[in-house]
Design a protein around this motif. Structure first.
Motif: not given
Length: 449
Positions: A270-271, A283-284, A291-293, A304-306
């Motif tokens: 994630v950026v 929390d996530v 997940r980071m998504s 934004r997620f890459v």
């Protein structure tokens, strides 16, 4: 070829012959040997006593079967390990890793690194490591408990507060330490608090232990920058990983005025240009185990997620690899250099490949090796042992200040050793030589054992 160089090359060949297939261990040994030529030239007594050969051979390696029963009543069998590598400075100290990738070579690499990491803290602890190829992910609490109880039923006979003191590592957190300690107590009929570290605060644990590795990495990074007239304040930072070490590296970097712009997990990165939302990240990852998504989805347009890709492509001033071994390769290092990165510090164990380390150091990037930069975790474990021995409990602020002092001391010793042995500013050489000399002198004092 000089005599010390020839001797070190012969030792490396011996390690390869005696430990076939253990590539991570070979890499860890080579990285240390590459630093020791000037030391061996100045101290021929180390060669005469074959100190390096003895350091490269564990004092004890224990491999055992771990049978247990899952929730459906099926018997499962895993393999357990404990490598008690070197006790010249104190009882063996090092974590337990529960992960499918664990095999003897991984445990030996981690244990070998632990010898030098522990020496750099200046505290009286030797080096060891252990674990199992068991994966706690997706397992119920009952399954994890039964596995831990079976694991400790064998391990207990090899550990003790004056012998070997395990802690947590990947896959071994507070839950697992609790089950392991409970079984040790049940078998031995002793409340031996200092036999394990990473315990809960209500039953012998230390404040700051959870945060210590991540905090310590950031403290060390700030010391490197200050030695060059800079600091973390106002810097952009990228942190790989999103586990315990990474989360607390993000936290302390933010406390020191940095903006952490990217974090990752096995699915991608994630950026977040405005800065990672630490509360949402915790929390996530810590509460929901997501997940980071998921983070990116909840953060919305601000991030934004890459999927996949390389987090090292994200421009930053400081990079902190905090996930796993060999995650930062030469290509990633080149991207960091091209984007103007000025400092890299290893929050994980050996996350940068040898080619990446060479590229970074040749480019003048400050590089903090893991045995120095991530020693805060084991340092705070040793502080937990002190509190247990004195039946005491220290405040969070007091313990964090002790951690900060230890990390400053590690920086001072590594920088001084690098200067003394002809590599000013090279923290890899400084860490390896400073730690090696401390261990080697103790081994000479103890005789041939």
């Amino acid at each position: 070829m000089s005599a010390p160089t020839a001797q070190l090359q012969a030792i490396h060949e011996l390690v390869l012959r005696r430990n076939p297939g253990e590539t991570e261990f070979h890499q860890a040994v080579q990285e240390v040997l590459d630093s020791l030529g000037p030391v061996m030239a100045k101290h021929p007594e180390y060669g005469e006593a074959r100190v390096i050969e003895r350091i490269c051979e564990p004092e004890r390696q224990v491999i055992f079967r771990v049978p247990w029963t899952d929730d459906k009543g099926r018997v499962e069998i895993h393999r357990g390990f404990r490598v008690e590598f070197n006790s010249a400075l104190g009882p063996y100290k090092g974590g337990l890793r529960f992960h499918p990738s664990v095999y003897l070579g991984i445990v030996k690499f981690l244990g070998f690194e632990q010898i030098f990491k522990n020496a750099l803290t200046g505290l009286p602890i030797g080096g060891g490591k252990g674990g199992s190829d068991f994966d706690p992910k997706g397992r119920s609490d009952g399954e994890v408990m039964r596995f831990c109880q079976s694991f400790m039923t064998e391990l207990y006979r090899h550990i003790g507060e004056y012998t070997d003191v395990p802690a947590g590592d990947i896959g071994v957190g507070g839950r697992e330490i609790g089950y392991l300690f409970g079984q040790y107590k049940r078998i031995t009929n002793r409340y031996e608090s200092a036999v394990l570290t990473g315990k809960g605060l209500g039953w012998g644990g230390s404040a700051v232990r959870k945060e210590a590795t991540g905090y310590g990495t950031v403290f060390f990074t700030d010391e490197m920058l200050r030695a060059r007239g800079h600091s973390l304040d106002g810097r952009t930072v990228v942190v790989s990983g999103s586990g315990n070490v990474a989360i607390h590296a993000v936290e302390k970097a933010q406390h020191l005025g940095a903006t952490v712009v990217a974090v990752s997990d096995s699915g991608g990165y994630v950026v977040d240009e405005t800065g990672i939302d630490l509360d949402l990240l915790k929390d996530v990852k810590e509460v929901r185990r997501g997940r980071m998504s998921d983070y990116a989805e909840e953060r919305g347009d601000r991030s934004r997620f890459v999927a996949g890709g390389s987090i090292w492509d994200v421009p930053c001033d400081v990079a902190l690899p905090c996930a796993t071994q060999n995650e930062l390769d030469e290509q990633g290092a080149k991207a960091l250099v091209d984007n103007g990165c000025i400092a890299v510090a290893e929050g994980a164990n050996m996350p940068a490949t040898p080619d990446a380390v060479r590229l970074l150091t040749d480019a003048g990037v400050l590089f903090g090796p893991g045995k120095a930069a991530n020693a805060g975790g084991v340092a705070t474990s040793a502080l937990e042992m002190q509190q247990n021995a004195s039946r005491d409990s220290w405040s969070h602020d007091f313990t964090e200040e002790r951690l900060a002092q230890i990390m400053r001391g590690i920086h001072e010793r590594t920088a001084a050793a690098a200067d003394e042995y002809g590599s000013p500013g090279n923290y890899v050489v400084g860490a390896n030589t400073s730690a090696f000399i401390q261990v080697a002198d103790a081994m000479l004092a103890h005789g041939v054992i």
